[in-house]
Design a protein around this motif. Structure first.
Motif, PDB file in Angstrom:
ATOM      1  N   LYS A 131       0.830  -1.203   0.000  1.00 24.35           N
ATOM      2  CA  LYS A 131       0.000   0.000   0.000  1.00 24.35           C
ATOM      3  C   LYS A 131       0.867   1.257   0.000  1.00 24.35           C
ATOM      4  N   VAL A 132       1.953   1.205   0.792  1.00 25.67           N
ATOM      5  CA  VAL A 132       2.837   2.373   0.890  1.00 25.67           C
ATOM      6  C   VAL A 132       3.515   2.647  -0.442  1.00 25.67           C
ATOM      7  N   VAL A 133       4.116   1.634  -1.043  1.00 26.50           N
ATOM      8  CA  VAL A 133       4.879   1.861  -2.278  1.00 26.50           C
ATOM      9  C   VAL A 133       3.977   2.262  -3.431  1.00 26.50           C
ATOM     10  N   ASP A 134       2.701   1.833  -3.379  1.00 26.16           N
ATOM     11  CA  ASP A 134       1.782   2.240  -4.451  1.00 26.16           C
ATOM     12  C   ASP A 134       1.460   3.729  -4.410  1.00 26.16           C
ATOM     13  N   THR A 135       1.695   4.314  -3.220  1.00 26.06           N
ATOM     14  CA  THR A 135       1.461   5.765  -3.121  1.00 26.06           C
ATOM     15  C   THR A 135       2.650   6.577  -3.638  1.00 26.06           C
ATOM     16  N   LEU A 136       3.777   5.913  -3.871  1.00 26.86           N
ATOM     17  CA  LEU A 136       4.967   6.635  -4.304  1.00 26.86           C
ATOM     18  C   LEU A 136       4.804   7.120  -5.733  1.00 26.86           C
ATOM     19  N   PRO A 137       5.367   8.363  -6.061  1.00 28.93           N
ATOM     20  CA  PRO A 137       5.309   8.852  -7.450  1.00 28.93           C
ATOM     21  C   PRO A 137       6.326   8.091  -8.308  1.00 28.93           C
ATOM     22  N   GLY A 138       6.112   8.068  -9.620  1.00 30.69           N
ATOM     23  CA  GLY A 138       7.048   7.424 -10.537  1.00 30.69           C
ATOM     24  C   GLY A 138       6.982   5.910 -10.430  1.00 30.69           C
ATOM     25  N   PHE A 139       8.041   5.282 -10.910  1.00 23.16           N
ATOM     26  CA  PHE A 139       8.134   3.815 -10.893  1.00 23.16           C
ATOM     27  C   PHE A 139       9.057   3.418  -9.750  1.00 23.16           C
ATOM     28  N   PHE A 140       8.569   2.493  -8.892  1.00 20.44           N
ATOM     29  CA  PHE A 140       9.332   2.065  -7.719  1.00 20.44           C
ATOM     30  C   PHE A 140       9.584   0.566  -7.798  1.00 20.44           C
ATOM     31  N   TYR A 141      10.809   0.198  -7.445  1.00 18.46           N
ATOM     32  CA  TYR A 141      11.083  -1.228  -7.256  1.00 18.46           C
ATOM     33  C   TYR A 141      12.180  -1.389  -6.212  1.00 18.46           C
ATOM     34  N   PHE A 142      12.158  -2.616  -5.587  1.00 21.88           N
ATOM     35  CA  PHE A 142      13.071  -2.955  -4.500  1.00 21.88           C
ATOM     36  C   PHE A 142      13.862  -4.164  -4.961  1.00 21.88           C
ATOM     37  N   SER A 143      15.212  -4.049  -4.965  1.00 19.53           N
ATOM     38  CA  SER A 143      16.024  -5.140  -5.505  1.00 19.53           C
ATOM     39  C   SER A 143      17.145  -5.502  -4.546  1.00 19.53           C
ATOM     40  N   ASP A 144      17.654  -6.752  -4.756  1.00 16.51           N
ATOM     41  CA  ASP A 144      18.751  -7.181  -3.909  1.00 16.51           C
ATOM     42  C   ASP A 144      20.079  -6.928  -4.593  1.00 16.51           C
ATOM     43  N   ALA A 145      21.161  -7.465  -3.970  1.00 15.25           N
ATOM     44  CA  ALA A 145      22.493  -7.193  -4.487  1.00 15.25           C
ATOM     45  C   ALA A 145      22.746  -7.852  -5.829  1.00 15.25           C
ATOM     46  N   ASN A 146      21.882  -8.806  -6.211  1.00 12.07           N
ATOM     47  CA  ASN A 146      22.030  -9.479  -7.520  1.00 12.07           C
ATOM     48  C   ASN A 146      21.144  -8.840  -8.585  1.00 12.07           C
ATOM     49  N   TYR A 147      20.611  -7.652  -8.298  1.00 13.23           N
ATOM     50  CA  TYR A 147      19.776  -6.897  -9.223  1.00 13.23           C
ATOM     51  C   TYR A 147      18.412  -7.546  -9.450  1.00 13.23           C
ATOM     52  N   THR A 148      18.061  -8.475  -8.547  1.00 14.10           N
ATOM     53  CA  THR A 148      16.765  -9.148  -8.672  1.00 14.10           C
ATOM     54  C   THR A 148      15.715  -8.290  -8.001  1.00 14.10           C
ATOM     55  N   ILE A 149      14.616  -8.049  -8.717  1.00 11.54           N
ATOM     56  CA  ILE A 149      13.527  -7.205  -8.202  1.00 11.54           C
ATOM     57  C   ILE A 149      12.723  -8.027  -7.215  1.00 11.54           C
ATOM     58  N   LEU A 150      12.595  -7.475  -5.980  1.00 11.51           N
ATOM     59  CA  LEU A 150      11.864  -8.164  -4.932  1.00 11.51           C
ATOM     60  C   LEU A 150      10.477  -7.592  -4.725  1.00 11.51           C
ATOM     61  N   ALA A 151      10.333  -6.289  -5.021  1.00 19.60           N
ATOM     62  CA  ALA A 151       9.030  -5.643  -4.859  1.00 19.60           C
ATOM     63  C   ALA A 151       8.945  -4.477  -5.828  1.00 19.60           C
ATOM     64  N   ALA A 152       7.709  -4.074  -6.190  1.00 19.33           N
ATOM     65  CA  ALA A 152       7.518  -2.961  -7.128  1.00 19.33           C
ATOM     66  C   ALA A 152       6.127  -2.398  -6.960  1.00 19.33           C
ATOM     67  N   ASN A 153       5.940  -1.154  -7.292  1.00 13.77           N
ATOM     68  CA  ASN A 153       4.601  -0.561  -7.224  1.00 13.77           C
ATOM     69  C   ASN A 153       3.825  -0.871  -8.495  1.00 13.77           C
ATOM     70  N   GLN A 154       2.559  -0.578  -8.424  1.00 16.53           N
ATOM     71  CA  GLN A 154       1.678  -0.953  -9.541  1.00 16.53           C
ATOM     72  C   GLN A 154       2.011  -0.146 -10.792  1.00 16.53           C
ATOM     73  N   ARG A 155       2.433   1.121 -10.637  1.00 19.79           N
ATOM     74  CA  ARG A 155       2.775   1.952 -11.793  1.00 19.79           C
ATOM     75  C   ARG A 155       3.909   1.297 -12.592  1.00 19.79           C
ATOM     76  N   PHE A 156       4.898   0.763 -11.847  1.00 13.24           N
ATOM     77  CA  PHE A 156       6.041   0.128 -12.498  1.00 13.24           C
ATOM     78  C   PHE A 156       5.595  -1.100 -13.279  1.00 13.24           C
ATOM     79  N   LYS A 157       4.697  -1.871 -12.647  1.00 11.63           N
ATOM     80  CA  LYS A 157       4.185  -3.078 -13.305  1.00 11.63           C
ATOM     81  C   LYS A 157       3.402  -2.721 -14.555  1.00 11.63           C
ATOM     82  N   ASP A 158       2.562  -1.697 -14.434  1.00 10.28           N
ATOM     83  CA  ASP A 158       1.759  -1.288 -15.603  1.00 10.28           C
ATOM     84  C   ASP A 158       2.670  -0.791 -16.733  1.00 10.28           C
ATOM     85  N   TRP A 159       3.722  -0.104 -16.387  1.00  4.03           N
ATOM     86  CA  TRP A 159       4.649   0.413 -17.410  1.00  4.03           C
ATOM     87  C   TRP A 159       5.314  -0.728 -18.165  1.00  4.03           C
TER      88      TRP A 159
END
Length: 809
Positions: free
Chosen positions: A91-119
């Motif tokens: 819920k929090v990250v979906d409120t963020l502006p722009g495209f958001f994603y959370f990744s680990d040290a191997n560049y693997t995306i662990l979480a993302a907001n809906q805007r990023f997914k839609d893009w």
């Protein structure tokens, strides 16, 4: 917070979390901004009645300027879960502006907001960020170079995404878990429109045809476009930041003046200054600059234009104007310049003197209503209206005479040369004005002189013909007297002789006026001469004569006959002005190699309107006057390089002042006794004259005197008879040659030819009119005598006594 999202948006975090109206001293955002690195804190919040863990990371632009803060807040009261509930996190990250994603040290995306997914159009969880975003097989160069996972501060950069061909701003913040694991929070903002605008602005910055610069106050150059580099002569591959603005000022004081103006006003517009480029070449520039503050620092933002050509044009214009002013200020003509409305905008000193106005008095005034007489106003209004409507004038380039008006209201004749000056933005009207007053006077004088000259020629021609006639008349009368026996006949002939002699005097006046007589100047002692002549002319008159002529006065070198005519005309004029009597004063005195004669009467004077014309030939106020008297006086005086003046006022008499060159005394030649008796001479004589009556009377008179006479009508005939006489051994003892023979050979030609065949020829020049005296003398023809027509038999006898032997008894 247990509040709807609509109530949370737009609120300050310290209002929602702390229930405060101002930031608390421990604000994690303030710490983040101050330290320029992510910060986290745990604390108990009474307002929420809970333990709170909060995290903040700075968001900066490409220059490192702080823009915003990424903030995470978590309730750790229950110590449930390792971070937050996944649902709450989403819920929090979906409120963020722009495209958001959370990744680990191997560049693997662990979480993302809906805007990023839609893009992306797919679920990115579990995918490598560089694969799903950039379509690459390995981490992006930027991430590799910056080694994001080893850093503890936020990093941002701009990337161009090939999947949609757009520019994004990537904000990366490190995230370290309590267990020591490293993660990365990434935010992507669409900056494509800004980036394209920046590109357009950059292109404009580089291609705009003026130099653009940003400098610090000390002159350090922060930024400059390529145009400025070219203007300053700096190669394209050279870093302009190695120069300072002060390096390019031709005069350092101009830089100081520029800084003073900008500091005082905050900006300067079109500051004209002479600069020098990197090669030392100078040029003129116009600088426009403004003082701008950025993040607390002051800079000069401005433009620079090369105005060398314009400056040269301005200098040429100033030089042209200076030349115009130099010419106009010293011009003898009035120079008046008008604007398009006919208002005076320039008025030179000659115009000031001509019209009596100072320039300041006429500036802005309508020229025609100020300087022209009223009778020209209507015509001016019509013509100037037409000039303004059509831009043309029939008077342009032409001279126009008009009546001008001075400041005091007086008028004078003037001439104006009018022209139209057409400039790109406006028109001017130039007038060159000349005062014609003196020119008109000179023109009148020229006409008067032409008239005088014409009258001289006419008088000379009349005198010549008149003298020829009088010579015949006088000779025949005197011959008749010798043959007459009857007393009554002798009396009649004597009267005729007197009339003929009077006519001769009139003819002589005509000759003097026409300057065609042959004077015989000699030194005249005027004291006795004037006294005897004046007393004779005033005999029987009620006029009192007063003479003041010193005995030791120098003589005058003049023909006595001419001097007598001058005095006679002046004395007789005074006599006519004093019919009831009065006083006539004649004075003389020596004055600087001159003799000054004054003839002054106590008569009624000469009217003022008549005075300018009294010396004009033909002008007279007398019913029976010839109009030659004073004209002859003036002609005689001027012939002898003298001068005559007149002073007269009505009721106060008239005074004539005559100035003649002084001479020296010469002994008078002894006059031989006259022997006019018939048969007194012997010898042969040749007479050449084109007038038959003169030939006849001379032949009879000379024969009566005992001479053998032959005559000829022209020079050719005289030459032939002279040659024949030489061949026969019977030469002529004397030749009398008439000066002019209309249509034939005259006396000068004949004398030249006679000298060729007989260098000892003895000849007398005879004439009733001559203007060739100087020519005769210049040729030095050896005439033994000059015989003036009309002459008497006594004159002829006296001449023969000099040049022929008397008959021996």
């Amino acid at each position: 917070l247990k509040r709807p999202l609509e109530e949370i948006k737009g609120k300050h975090c310290y209002e929602l979390i702390h229930g405060m109206k101002e930031r608390p001293p421990f604000c994690v955002q303030m710490r983040t901004q101050k330290e320029a690195s992510p910060q986290e804190i745990e604390f108990y919040e009474p307002h929420l009645k809970a333990w709170v863990w909060t995290y903040a990371a700075p968001i900066k632009d490409e220059t490192g300027h702080f823009l915003a803060c990424f903030h995470l807040v978590r309730d750790i009261t229950s110590q449930k879960d390792n971070l937050v509930g996944r649902h709450l996190f989403q819920k929090v990250v979906d409120t963020l502006p722009g495209f958001f994603y959370f990744s680990d040290a191997n560049y693997t995306i662990l979480a993302a907001n809906q805007r990023f997914k839609d893009w992306l159009g797919t679920d990115p969880i579990g995918h490598k960020c560089y694969e799903i975003i950039m379509g690459g097989l390995k981490p992006c160069v930027t991430c590799s170079q910056k080694d994001l996972f080893s850093q503890e501060k936020t990093v941002d950069w701009e990337i161009f995404c090939p999947r949609d061909q757009k520019w994004y701003w990537a904000f990366n913040a490190p995230f370290l878990t309590p267990s020591g694991e490293r993660y990365r929070i990434t935010l992507l903002f669409d900056i494509d429109e800004r980036k394209r605008l920046e590109k357009e602005l950059e292109q404009l910055f580089e291609t705009i045809p003026v130099g653009i610069f940003i400098t610090e106050l000390d002159g350090s150059i922060r930024r400059a476009n390529s145009v400025l580099k070219r203007l300053l002569g700096i190669p394209e591959n050279t870093d302009i930041r190695s120069f300072k603005a002060s390096d390019f000022y031709a005069n350092p004081k101009d830089r100081e003046r520029f800084l003073s103006l900008v500091r005082k006003k905050g900006e300067v517009i079109d500051f004209e200054v002479q600069l020098k480029n990197a090669r030392g070449q100078t040029f003129w520039a116009a600088v426009t600059a403004r003082l701008v503050k950025v993040e607390g620092r002051e800079y000069f933002w401005g433009t620079l234009q090369d105005i060398t050509l314009r400056k040269k044009a301005e200098l040429a214009l100033l030089e042209s104007e200076a030349r115009f002013r130099a010419l106009a200020e010293n011009a003898p003509l009035g120079v008046v310049l008008m604007n398009q409305e006919g208002r005076i905008i320039y008025f030179n000193p000659a115009a000031e003197k001509m019209f009596g106005y100072k320039a300041a008095e006429v500036y802005g005034r309508d020229l025609h209503f100020t300087l022209a007489a009223p009778e020209h106003y209507e015509a001016y209004l019509r013509s100037f209206k037409r000039v303004k409507e059509t831009g043309r004038s029939r008077l342009a380039g032409k001279r126009l005479e008009f009546t001008a008006r001075r400041k005091d209201g007086s008028v004078f004749p003037a001439e104006v040369f009018f022209s139209i000056i057409v400039l790109p933005d406006k028109k001017y009207y130039l007038g060159l004005v000349q005062d014609l007053t003196e020119i008109k006077k000179l023109e009148e004088e020229r006409l008067r002189l032409e008239k005088h000259k014409a009258l001289e020629l006419l008088a000379g021609g009349i005198a010549h013909d008149f003298n020829n006639l009088l010579a015949s008349i006088l000779g025949n009368v005197q011959l008749a007297q010798r043959y007459a026996q009857d007393p009554r006949t002798k009396e009649i002939l004597e009267r005729a002789e007197r009339v003929a002699i009077q006519a001769r005097d009139l003819a002589r006046d005509l000759l003097i006026f026409s300057k065609g007589d042959l004077p015989a100047p000699k030194a005249v002692k005027i004291s006795k001469f004037i006294a005897e002549l004046a007393r004779f002319l005033l005999h029987g008159s009620p006029i009192k004569l007063k003479l003041e002529i010193p005995e030791d006065l120098p003589p005058i070198k003049i023909d006595p006959t001419h001097l007598a005519q001058v005095l006679q005309n002046l004395i007789l004029n005074a006599k006519e002005a004093l019919p009831q009597g009065g006083e006539l004063r004649i004075k003389a005195r020596s004055l600087d190699h001159q003799v000054m004669l004054t003839v002054e009467d106590t008569g009624p004077g000469i009217p003022e309107e008549v005075l300018p014309y009294i010396f004009e030939p033909g002008f007279t106020t007398k019913p029976a006057g010839s109009g030659l008297g004073l004209a002859v006086v003036k002609s005689v005086v001027e012939r002898y390089q003298g001068e005559i003046k007149v002073v007269s006022r009505p009721g106060e008499g008239s005074r004539f002042e005559i100035y003649l060159p002084a001479g020296t005394f010469e002994p008078d030649p002894a006059e031989e006794p006259l022997n006019p008796f018939p048969g007194a001479f012997s010898g042969r004589i040749l007479v050449m004259d084109d007038e038959e009556p003169i030939r006849l009377v001379l032949k009879e008179a000379l024969s009566l005197m005992g001479l053998e006479v032959e005559t000829a009508s022209n020079g050719q005939e005289a030459l032939e008879k002279y040659q024949k006489a030489l061949r026969e051994g019977r030469p002529f003892d004397l030749v009398i040659l008439d000066l002019t023979v209309p249509g034939g050979k005259g006396g000068l030609w004949t004398m030249e030819e006679l000298l060729k065949i007989d260098p000892q020829v003895k000849a007398v020049l005879s004439s009733g009119y001559t203007i060739e005296r100087e020519d005769v003398l210049s040729r030095k023809l050896p005439f033994v005598e000059i015989l003036r027509k009309p002459y008497t038999l006594e004159d002829l006898s006296r001449l023969l006594q000099k040049h022929l032997p008397e008959k021996q008894s």
